[in-house]
Design a protein around this motif. Structure first.
Motif: not given
Lengths: 400, 248, 627
Positions: A254-283
């Motif tokens: 839940l919420l992991t795709g929100e920039p507030e939470y995914i940004d700090p993960l940087k290259d640690e971001t796991p691949e392929g999680w199903l998340v809710t969020g906000y992909p500002w880069y592609g809307i």
């Protein structure tokens, strides 16, 4: 070009307004209460979003010739102070209505305050379902997609995974508990053979990630539902990656795709999680594009989800005030019931039956691109489709 | 002559070291008994057992015919045993008179009071006690500003508040000027006489001891090695051996 | 659960123990030598991780660069520690006991906002440690190499400290000072520089502990409070000033936590129970148990009677005519206040909060000042009163008026139970046991969703209709506050108050004149709980809702700040302190974006200007004038 035209328009409106008497009317005052210094990661962008929308609304002539003014207060992160500043806003600042809230319990305290003082309140950020259901009241509306809605959005995809053994991990407080409860209940409905084999509820902000990750792995689940966020999420992800917890397992989060939470993960971001969020880069909807360009121009930064919520808050209030054509509480309530307004996520409605907005969220998969965490394969889920039936709402929500 | 305090076979060890071993003696009413001995002889340990601060390993302590081993200091006090300490123990945030008033209130069972003002309680009695130790003029001074000798006298007044039948004075004159010492012991002797109480005191200053004590007992390394009239004790060979050169 | 799983969880616990030990050991050293309860310790820890993040980002690519970055980060924070000690603490060593706590609290506020301003609001997750990025397989499980390294760092630091403490002159001085501060002065050592050095060492250790976490967790603004909470628990469980004790305590707590996660959700006697949820409060349960069983911690020793260098407080006396006149004038002003409500409508709102704070602070001062029992968990009784009121209305269906009477009784009942354990202890151990009980109450309120509303708390607790007007509720609060404060003052001037002070001034003498100090203190605890419960009940109805924050550490600390700010040695202190602090917080939070820092700076100014507390220093001034 666009900038020029808006400036021109604003100038024209201002000139036109200056010529008429109502321009001298005093502004509409909106009291806004939030935990700015307790939750700065989310609320800094939120405030920026509000300021941007405020500028736009006022540049466009305000509401019926009256400008909108925000009177912002910090609640220090606790409900007692929140209620005090609410009283201050109402009594001394004589605001016409209240908005704000981030933490659930503060949101609820303000919800009840609104009811007691018969003051209009737009709960903007808090996610708890109770604001519109169990503790819902006539005077309170809520903007953001609630815990229930966000969890419900993930269930259909989770069910498609056809994983039998699930483990859950969540911060030990109301948000985590109710997200898990909703998810479990709905997944069981969608997939009756599901089995929950592990449950970890570390204290908020104080996760022992190593122990939690290992305990989850030892439960040998096929899939994991995660509600952790913020610093807890970062710790959990790093430990999980190092210890191979996510290898060969689906993770719904839940919420992991929100920039507030995914940004700090940087290259640690796991691949392929199903998340809710906000992909500002592609809307690329026009509403979002306009919002994005304006935001980027003003702040030279990309918007976070908080920015969207802050921006939509002011837009929603402007729309409601315009429709009510008054700051009278009863008229505002009538106007907000069924109110349509344009948010960066498109058209949103405040439902008459429970005062919940239908603002949705994006659901997609996480990925790493250029050393940063992002969402891919995302789709906008309209909040309207992830709310319980009217009959169920009626059962939960006290009558006005 | 009534026996007030009867100590038999008193024993206490700390971690294998015997601080007091099999000590027996008596204190009678109307007598000033000095307990002497070099540093570490076990005098303070003995005192602490007498008023209930320390539990003895063995032995019996009878006060006025009643076994008091196992009683807490406050219970021992209620039976009529007053005490002063080697390092004065007073209530530093109170005035001189209030120190005595608290003791009087405690004696009369009035310390539970939640309403009546404490400073109005037992004023006259407190002043009489202060008068007795020569501290009356200083009654309103904060206890924290008193000279050491005055503190000792105040402590004596406090110890007398419950009209004790036995007074335990641990080095009552330590830190005092010679003239003050004489005055304080003269005062103690007078109290013994007029109130017919017993006093047990420890003392380093042999002049004080032999000038005021009716009887002397001598401890060394936790053992009672001599007891008797001051002159007899002074003449005792073992006592002389212990004190030879150790008198400063 | 397989034995393998338990074995690996045990290793997780060891890594956690190292972390906890490093957080705590510096605090133990500082307390042992200077007797300062250093709230800023968590801030040093947080700064350690932030500075390390920035350095590692630049130089952390190589093994050498990485470890050097951590050490430099810790050294940098040690320098900050020196500055704090020299500029701030050194000026107030002679203030009344615990006063230094105020200054370190201000430092916490300032550091928090400075960190926000310098590093921004976003969590900052540093890169992994070069050379220790991956994992090794242990019993079929992937175990991080870095955690393995951490397991050795804790004992290594313990060993190094042991060498320093036993083999160097500096170390011997530290040990001597821990046992007897005055002895160090007698040894002809410059005590001021010893304090500075120890403070720097403590800050260094805290920051090093923080820096070591950079590869494991993101630097974030919540770390200071998390760290200080854990550090205090570890230090107290181990025994204040005992370094092996801190290590043992860290080991025990970390292992218990790891095992709680390992057990997870379990069914005991048909009831499903989540052990992972227990980690919310498990360290405080451990602390309470240890302190009840061993009042000086596992390896601590009974502290020598603290010979506080501060001046002894002056005897208290009933107010003189001038003070009385002033008091009546203030009261008259408060009574006519609602007349101005039209012009200044917010005044009543704020005044209600201030009056509630006054009652809260006065009840804390009652046991803390004259009672000599420093409570770090006074929020327990505030919370019991507030929750009591809320639950009586919502769950038991009582009326508001009866609930307001019931609330203080519930708080007093809590004080009765907790006080029985607490008053057996003294000094910082007593303070920490009160905190442990407060945290236990907090966790029950936080966790018992069906009854207390869990983390959301209880909403819809509003006053009865006849009190719903602001002015009406104001008068109710005013009446309760005035009555409560006067009652406490009266009791302090009554024999019972003298018995309390007697027990504080000299337990030895008190016992020797027949005072049962335990019983007196226990009763005092109850009375304070009762009055505090009134404040809690009033609070609940004034806000309309009640949530776990009412019992939180933050509220307990606020109480301490109020009492110390006003002056612990005067009766008016808590009243002045509560008013000043509540008013300042409200004003500053409204006027400044960085209100924490602004509040912190204001407190620092007050601390330096009024070393006896505001009321204490003003009283002194008048006394001089009169003399």
């Amino acid at each position: 070009m666009k900038r020029l035209s808006t400036t021109l328009a604003a100038a024209l409106v201002a000139m036109a307004a200056a010529g008429t008497a109502p321009a001298q009317q005093k502004p509409i005052r909106i009291g806004e209460i939030n935990s700015y210094k307790a939750q700065p990661a989310f609320l800094d962008p939120y405030k920026k979003g509000m300021d941007l929308a405020l500028e736009e609304v006022n540049a466009a002539g305000g509401i019926g010739g009256r400008k909108i003014e925000l009177v912002i207060r910090d609640d220090g992160g606790n409900p007692g102070d929140a209620v005090r500043v609410a009283e201050e806003l109402v009594s001394r600042e004589r605001v016409d209505l209240l908005a704000g809230g981030f933490l659930s319990h503060i949101g609820l305290a303000l919800t009840d305050f609104a009811k007691q003082k018969k003051t209009f309140f737009l709960a903007t950020e808090p996610l708890t379902d109770k604001i519109v259901w169990q503790n819902g009241n006539k005077y309170t509306f809520r903007l953001r997609a609630s815990t229930y809605m966000q969890a419900a959005m993930l269930v259909p995809e989770a069910a498609k995974m056809k994983k039998k053994r699930w483990a859950v991990v969540y911060p030990n407080y109301e948000y985590g508990q109710s997200a898990v409860a909703t998810f479990k209940e709905q997944l069981k409905k969608a997939q009756p053979d599901v089995e929950f084999v592990g449950e970890q509820a570390p204290p908020l902000g104080r996760i022992d990630a190593g122990a939690v990750v290992q305990a989850l792995a030892d439960a040998k689940p096929d899939a994991i539902f995660n509600v952790l966020f913020g610093a807890d999420l970062a710790r959990f992800v790093r430990e999980g990656n190092t210890r191979g917890l996510f290898k060969g397992r689906e993770v719904v989060s839940l919420l992991t795709g929100e920039p507030e939470y995914i940004d700090p993960l940087k290259d640690e971001t796991p691949e392929g999680w199903l998340v809710t969020g906000y992909p500002w880069y592609g809307i690329d909807t026009p509403e979002h594009k306009a919002f994005f360009i304006a935001y980027h121009r003003k702040y030279n930064d990309y918007p976070r989800l908080g920015s969207v919520v802050g921006y939509a808050t002011v837009k929603a209030l402007a729309a409601g005030l315009k429709r009510a054509n008054s700051t009278d509480t009863e008229k505002l309530i009538a106007a907000f019931r069924g109110l349509n307004f344009e948010s960066p996520f498109g058209k949103v409605v405040f439902r008459a039956q429970d005062h919940q907005s239908t603002m949705g969220a994006y659901v997609g998969r996480t990925t790493v691109r250029g050393g940063k965490g992002e969402m891919k394969d995302y789709k906008y889920y309209d909040g309207a489709k992830f709310l319980p039936s009217d009959a169920e709402v009626k059962k939960m929500r006290p009558a006005d | 002559m009534t026996v007030l305090l009867k100590v038999e076979g008193l024993t206490k060890s700390f971690g294998g070291v015997r601080a007091v071993g099999n000590v027996s003696f008596e204190v009678t009413a109307g007598e000033l008994l000095a307990m002497i001995g070099p540093n570490g002889a076990g005098k303070s340990t003995c005192f602490n057992m007498l008023n209930g601060q320390l539990a003895p390993d063995a032995g019996s302590i009878e006060f006025a015919g009643r076994q008091i081993v196992g009683l807490k200091p406050r219970a021992v006090w209620r039976l009529g045993v007053g005490r002063t300490f080697q390092i004065t123990a007073t209530f530093s945030s109170m005035t001189v008179r209030e120190n005595v008033q608290v003791a009087l209130l405690s004696h009369h069972g009035g310390l539970g009071g939640l309403w009546r003002r404490a400073r109005d309680a037992h004023v006259d009695a407190a002043d009489r006690l202060l008068e007795r130790v020569g501290m009356r003029e200083q009654g309103d001074r904060p206890c924290s500003v008193l000279a050491y000798g005055d503190l000792k006298r105040l402590e004596l007044a406090v110890a007398l508040a419950n009209r004790p039948r036995l007074l335990l004075m641990d080095e009552p004159t330590a830190g005092m000027a010679p003239r003050e010492r004489v005055a304080l012991m003269a005062l103690a002797a007078e109290i013994v006489r007029t109130d017919n109480i017993g006093v047990l005191f420890t003392e380093h200053d042999m002049d004080v001891v032999f000038a005021h004590a009716n009887r002397v007992i001598v401890l060394n390394r936790g053992q009672l090695i001599a007891a008797g009239a001051p002159d007899a004790v002074r003449a005792d060979a073992e006592v002389q051996r212990i004190y030879l050169g150790s008198r400063h | 659960m397989s034995p393998d799983a338990i074995a690996v969880q045990f290793l997780n616990g060891l890594a956690g123990a190292s972390t906890l030990f490093l957080i705590a050991v510096g605090l133990s050293l500082i307390f042992g030598v200077t007797r300062i309860v250093n709230f800023a310790h968590g801030s040093f820890y947080m700064l350690g991780i932030y500075v390390a993040y920035s350095l590692v980002a630049r130089f952390g690519g190589t093994v050498l660069g990485f470890w050097a970055s951590l050490l430099v980060a810790a050294l940098a924070v040690a320098v900050i520690g020196v500055v704090v000690e020299l500029l701030l603490l050194r000026r107030i060593y002679h203030a009344p006991e615990l006063f230094q706590l105020l200054a370190t609290f201000a430092v916490v506020l300032i550091v928090r906002d400075a960190t926000l301003a310098l590093w921004g609001p976003e969590d900052l997750l540093g890169p992994r440690a070069p050379g220790l990025k991956g994992s090794v397989e242990i019993l079929g499980r992937q175990f991080p190499q870095y955690d393995l390294a951490l397991i050795f760092v804790g004992p290594a630091v313990l060993g190094l400290l042991w060498l320093v403490l036993t083999r160097t002159r500096f170390g011997i001085l530290i040990r001597a000072a821990t046992q007897d501060r005055e002895m160090v002065g007698a040894l002809g050592v410059n005590q001021a520089w010893l304090f500075t050095a120890v403070f720097a060492l403590g800050a260094f250790l805290a920051a090093f502990g923080g820096a070591l976490q950079a590869p494991r967790e993101p630097a974030n603004l919540g770390l200071d409070l998390v760290a200080i909470g854990e550090a205090f628990v570890v230090v107290v469980v181990g025994g204040m000033g005992s370094i092996p004790g801190a290590f043992l305590a860290a080991f025990i707590i970390a292992e218990i936590k790891a095992m709680c996660f390992a057990i997870g959700q379990t069914t005991i006697a048909g009831v499903s129970f989540s052990f992972s949820k227990l980690t919310l409060v498990v360290e405080f349960l451990v602390m309470a148990a240890v302190l009840i069983w061993r009042p000086w911690g596992l390896l601590g020793r009974p502290a020598a009677a603290t010979r506080n260098p501060a001046e002894i407080e002056a005897p208290i006396s009933p107010a003189d005519a001038r003070t009385r006149r002033f008091g009546f004038a203030v009261l008259a002003l408060l009574i006519v206040l609602p007349a101005f409500a039209q012009a200044f409508p917010y005044t009543l709102v704020l005044s209600i909060d201030i009056l509630i704070a006054v009652l809260f602070a006065a009840s804390l001062h009652f046991i803390m000042g004259p009672g000599g029992m420093h409570s770090f968990g006074h929020a327990a009784y505030f919370g019991l009163g507030a929750y009591g009121a809320g639950l009586l209305v919502k769950q038991a269906g009582w009326s508001m008026e009866t609930a307001l009477v019931g609330a203080p009784l519930i708080a007093a009942a809590g004080a009765l139970v907790f006080g029985w354990f607490c008053v057996r202890l003294s000094g910082v151990y007593l303070a920490m046991l009160t905190l442990a009980f407060a945290q236990i109450v907090w966790s029950v309120a936080f966790q018992w969703d069906d009854f207390t509303g869990g983390s959301n708390g209880i909403v819809g607790v509003w006053p009865a209709p006849w009190l719903s007007e602001k002015w009406a509720y104001y008068y109710l609060t005013l009446a309760c506050a005035v009555a409560g404060v006067l009652l406490l003052w009266r009791v302090l001037l009554a024999p019972f108050g003298y018995a309390m002070r007697a027990g504080r001034d000299s337990p030895l003498r008190a016992d020797a004149i027949g005072i049962d100090v335990f019983r007196v203190q226990w009763k005092a605890f109850m009375l304070a709980g009762l009055v505090c419960g009134v404040a809690g009940g009033l609070f609940a109805f004034s806000k309309g809702s009640i949530s776990p924050e009412a019992i939180g550490v933050g509220r307990s600390i606020d109480g301490l700040i109020m009492v110390l700010l006003g002056g612990v040695q005067t009766l008016a202190g808590p009243v002045v302190g509560a008013g000043l602090f509540t008013w300042l917080s409200d004003l500053i939070a409204r006027e400044f974006a960085y209100w924490r820092a602004a509040l912190g700076l204001t407190i620092l100014v007050l601390v330096l200007a009024f070393p006896l507390g505001v009321a204490g220093s003003v009283k002194r001034l008048f006394a001089r004038e009169a003399a």
